[in-house]
Design an enzyme around this catalytic site. Structure first.
Site, PDB file in Angstrom:
ATOM      1  N   ARG A   1       0.818  -1.216   0.000  1.00  0.00           N
ATOM      2  CA  ARG A   1       0.000   0.000   0.000  1.00  0.00           C
ATOM      3  C   ARG A   1       0.856   1.273   0.000  1.00  0.00           C
ATOM      4  O   ARG A   1       0.376   2.360  -0.262  1.00  0.00           O
ATOM      5  CB  ARG A   1      -0.958  -0.016   1.203  1.00  0.00           C
ATOM      6  CG  ARG A   1      -2.082  -1.031   1.048  1.00  0.00           C
ATOM      7  CD  ARG A   1      -2.858  -1.250   2.349  1.00  0.00           C
ATOM      8  NE  ARG A   1      -2.177  -2.171   3.268  1.00  0.00           N
ATOM      9  CZ  ARG A   1      -2.672  -2.559   4.443  1.00  0.00           C
ATOM     10  NH1 ARG A   1      -3.843  -2.089   4.850  1.00  0.00           N
ATOM     11  NH2 ARG A   1      -2.007  -3.399   5.221  1.00  0.00           N
TER      12      ARG A   1
ATOM     13  N   THR B   1       0.804 -12.283   9.395  1.00  0.00           N
ATOM     14  CA  THR B   1       1.440 -11.962  10.681  1.00  0.00           C
ATOM     15  C   THR B   1       1.610 -13.213  11.549  1.00  0.00           C
ATOM     16  O   THR B   1       2.588 -13.327  12.287  1.00  0.00           O
ATOM     17  CB  THR B   1       0.597 -10.907  11.437  1.00  0.00           C
ATOM     18  OG1 THR B   1      -0.782 -11.318  11.419  1.00  0.00           O
ATOM     19  CG2 THR B   1       0.694  -9.541  10.778  1.00  0.00           C
TER      20      THR B   1
END
Ligand code: UD1
Ligand code: MG
Length: 456
Positions: free
Chosen positions: A16, A80
């Site tokens: 992003r 994660t």
């Protein structure tokens, strides 16, 4: 208390950001986000800090952090949870307390980390998580609680649509009991998009009937995660305000914090005044009673007490006490301006030493030059230090008087108490107390009275 191990997740692609630079190396107030996280954990008392990186960013991050951290690689960005799985066995061990945080959350304070760690130890929870309320950030995971208020899980923003969720969000920072984490980290399932979510562990602990402790930050801003350049600008604004407030409490006047840019590691002495549009960048220390700006940019420089820098740029240089610079001057790397010297308007100085009390008031260029005490350098002085192939040095003795528009063609020296006439082009050394005039300059006697006048 058993030993603490810190794990900072930083192996994500950071897509992003749309950047060639790894996300965690982008700087917030002059310091990379990853360094903010590492320093925060260290200050909170975490002994060993591990950073999980990808094969794409490990080299660059290692170059920045060196031995401030230890490194773990995650070969593919599978989420994660997967990043923490990579730590199992070597970093995450049954006898450690493990603090996991995100490399993209630079605003979490050391006190917040240590508060979370303290609560975790006290409560003996398998998992203690950091949360916040009232965050404006839309892309954070939400904390899901049951009717009794117990935490049941985390719902990612993308999955939250249409669900009744409160406004409590997940900071992405957790303390784990090492043995519980060791047992459970390998059980994280792949989600529908193939990623392993660390947040699944919250749900797992809840369904095992374990207590999940939460610590809520006072201020939601603190847990801001930087995912794109828009949130990075917001994080910078928040940190800038925090830094300005710290210095104002320490006795520094900041006329307009919103237009003052002070990097995280800058130091400023008491009763200094910082005017708007000033940029005090990494590696800078400013003494007491200075007046900086408006419009100063100072980088990696040491500024003494009672200095003034107005509408000027100072880079990798030292100003001793009582020096004034500007308006509109540029001190390039390697300058040392000694006590009480004056650098006025439209002057460029590079790799030079200006001795005590030197006056360089009006437009000119001084490079690779040593100037002795109390020399007076006239308007338009140019040290011609470059012959087209090499740089050469210039020496100007103490009490010398350099006439306006003098060209000193280096290598050249002007002796103690010597002078040059206006417009002189000096290409030979001028002995002490003599006068150089003309083009090219001729050396003549200098009236002893005049030589004595200089010093005054
Ligand atoms: C994550 C949390 C979210 C939380 C938010 C806080 C999950 C699933 N979601 O979302 O609940 O509110 O952080 O900021 O954990 N990373 C890796 N390896 C990977 C993927 C990511 O190391 O495979 C690192 C990234 O480099 C980054 C951090 O983990 O530093 C967080 O990743 P990111 O993709 O930003 O997660 P968020 O969407 O912010
Ligand atoms: Mg994030």
């Amino acid at each position: 208390m058993s030993d603490w191990v810190g794990v900072i997740l930083a192996a994500g692609e950071g897509r992003r950001m749309n950047s060639k630079t790894p996300k965690v190396l982008h700087r917030v107030c002059g310091k990379s986000m990853i360094a903010h996280a590492v320093h925060g954990l260290r200050q909170a008392g975490v002994e060993r800090v591990f950073v999980v990186l990808s094969p794409h960013n490990i080299e660059a991050v290692r170059d920045t952090l060196g031995d401030e951290a230890e490194y773990v690689t995650q070969p593919q960005p599978l989420g994660t949870g997967h990043a923490v799985m990579r730590c199992a066995g070597q970093v995450v061990t049954p006898d450690a307390n493990v603090l996991v945080t995100m490399g993209d959350a630079p605003l979490i304070r050391p006190d917040t980390f240590s508060g979370l760690m303290g609560r975790h130890v006290e409560s003996r929870a398998s998992l203690t998580l950091l949360s916040a309320r009232g965050s404006e950030q839309q892309d954070l995971g939400k904390v899901l609680r049951d009717n009794n208020g117990s935490v049941r899980g985390i719902v990612e923003a993308a999955d939250a649509e249409g669900r009744e969720l409160g406004d409590e969000v997940n900071a992405g920072t957790y303390c784990f009991d090492g043995s519980w984490l060791t047992e459970n980290v390998g059980r994280i399932p792949a989600s529908s998009n193939g990623e392993y979510y660390l947040t699944w562990l919250v749900e797992a602990a809840a369904s095992q009937g374990n207590t999940i402790e939460t610590v809520e930050t006072e201020n939601a801003e603190e847990i801001m995660g930087v995912n794109d350049r828009i949130s990075m600008a917001a994080a910078s604004t928040a940190m800038r305000r925090r830094i300005a407030e710290k210095w104002m409490r320490a006795g520094v006047t900041i006329i307009d914090p919103a237009s003052t840019y002070i990097d995280a590691d800058v130091v400023i002495g008491q009763d200094s005044v910082i005017h708007p549009d000033s940029h005090l960048q990494a590696g800078t220390a400013i003494g007491e009673d200075c007046v900086i700006g408006p419009g100063a940019l100072i980088r990696a420089s040491v500024i003494g007490h009672r200095c003034r820098v107005l509408l000027s740029v100072v880079v990798e240089s030292t100003l001793e006490d009582d020096v004034d610079v500007g308006p509109y001057s540029h001190l390039r790397p390697g300058c040392r301006v000694e006590v009480g010297a004056h650098v006025g308007n439209f002057v460029e100085v590079k790799a030079s030493r200006l001795g005590r009390g030197v006056k360089l008031g009006h437009f000119g260029y001084v490079g690779d030059t040593e100037v002795g005490e109390n020399a007076n350098l006239g308007a338009g002085l140019v040290t011609c230090n470059f012959d087209g192939a090499r740089k050469h040095k210039t020496k100007i003795g103490e009490d010398a008087f350099i006439g306006s528009d003098t060209m000193l063609v280096a290598p050249v020296s002007v002796g103690k108490g010597a002078a040059t006439g206006a417009g002189a082009v000096v290409n030979k050394d001028v002995p002490p107390y003599r006068l150089a005039v003309g083009v090219p300059a001729k050396i003549i006697e200098r009236s002893p009275d005049k030589a004595a006048d200089n010093a005054t």
